[in-house]
Write an enzyme that holds these catalytic residues in place. Structure first.
Site, PDB file in Angstrom:
ATOM      1  N   GLU A 143       0.871  -1.176   0.000  1.00 44.49           N
ATOM      2  CA  GLU A 143       0.000   0.000   0.000  1.00 44.49           C
ATOM      3  C   GLU A 143       0.904   1.220   0.000  1.00 44.49           C
ATOM      4  OE1 GLU A 143      -3.035   0.123   3.065  1.00 44.49           O
ATOM      5  OE2 GLU A 143      -2.818   2.306   3.272  1.00 44.49           O
ATOM      6  N   GLU A 148      -2.140  11.234   3.948  1.00 40.75           N
ATOM      7  CA  GLU A 148      -3.194  10.999   4.920  1.00 40.75           C
ATOM      8  C   GLU A 148      -3.181  12.147   5.915  1.00 40.75           C
ATOM      9  OE1 GLU A 148      -4.191   6.615   5.991  1.00 40.75           O
ATOM     10  OE2 GLU A 148      -2.002   6.778   5.899  1.00 40.75           O
TER      11      GLU A 148
END
Length: 270
Positions: A143, A148
């Site tokens: 990933e 974020e």
């Protein structure tokens, strides 16, 4: 010293010479209305998404994902909106878009304006097209988290990778964060540079997209630390709550909250 300066010069050429890159895919969202379904599809559901999230991701629902022109302009942007409403057994709704095209290596750039609010968790990231390595899709196949942000700490931008050997379930995921003082008031450009040996992530402005390097991960070991040699797709979403985004609770008075994305560009090396 001369060798050092030469290396710095070479790095600058690689990073800043647009002539070395070809834009192979883009979405500018320059209209009012729905999402271009030739370019995007949706993850749908409200089952927590492995992180105890509280939202239901809807299917091409204009309340949660739409394009809007900037006032008085022909230019538009994508709106991903998290809302407080009962839907599908959840108390919140949002959207999670996935690019239909997948790539191996290249440069991803996204110009985005981030939201504020305790309990929201926006992300710009990538996942693999399919399971190739190991016994499970995640984390064995990797990933890449370009950006974020958690709403209770809205000016801190995180970049991360997850692999079988290094992931948040083991509490050893490779990650770094920087403070971007205007991330919630000004559109910033988030850049992923990904090649056969290195992943680097940056945040900056139109004048200097590579202003701040957030994170770097170099290839080493086997697939358990570097599964990043297969096609990945782009994801854009806002989660509500969850093990990280909701770790300080959800302020239910903030909704709706939205992330605005001016454009998404993907480049590959000429």
């Amino acid at each position: 010293m001369k060798v050092y300066l030469a290396l710095i010069y070479l790095w600058c050429i690689i990073q800043f010479s647009d002539a070395d890159w070809v834009r192979v895919w883009e979405d500018n969202f320059d209209w009012d209305g729905g999402i271009d379904l030739n370019k995007w599809e949706f993850d749908v559901g409200g089952h927590g998404w492995g992180n105890n999230e509280n939202q239901y991701y809807t299917q091409n629902r204009i309340e949660n994902a739409r394009c809007e022109r900037f006032p008085g302009s022909a230019n538009g942007r994508l709106i991903i909106e998290a809302r407080k409403e009962d839907y599908g057994g959840s108390r919140f709704t949002s959207a999670r878009l996935k690019s239909k095209v997948k790539w191996t290596y290249g440069r991803l750039q996204i110009r985005a304006l981030l939201p504020v609010g305790r309990g929201i968790w926006p992300a710009l990231w990538m996942l693999p097209e399919r399971q190739v390595y190991g016994s499970t899709y995640w984390p064995d196949n990797g990933e890449i988290d370009l950006m974020e942000q958690v709403g209770y700490d809205p000016l801190r931008i995180h970049s991360t990778v997850h692999t079988k050997a290094n992931n948040h379930m083991l509490n050893n995921h490779p990650s770094n964060s920087v403070i971007v003082g205007d991330a919630t008031t000004t559109f910033k450009i988030y850049t992923l540079d990904w090649n056969a040996n290195t992943i680097e992530m940056f945040v900056g402005s139109e004048a200097n997209p590579f202003q701040t390097r957030i994170f770097v991960w170099n290839k080493h070991g086997d697939w358990t630390t570097w599964p990043f040699d297969k096609p990945f797709f782009v994801l854009l979403n806002i989660a509500v709550g969850g093990s990280w985004g909701g770790s300080q609770g959800i302020d239910e008075n903030i909704f709706p909250r939205r992330m605005e994305i001016d454009w998404v560009y993907y480049y590959q090396w000429r």
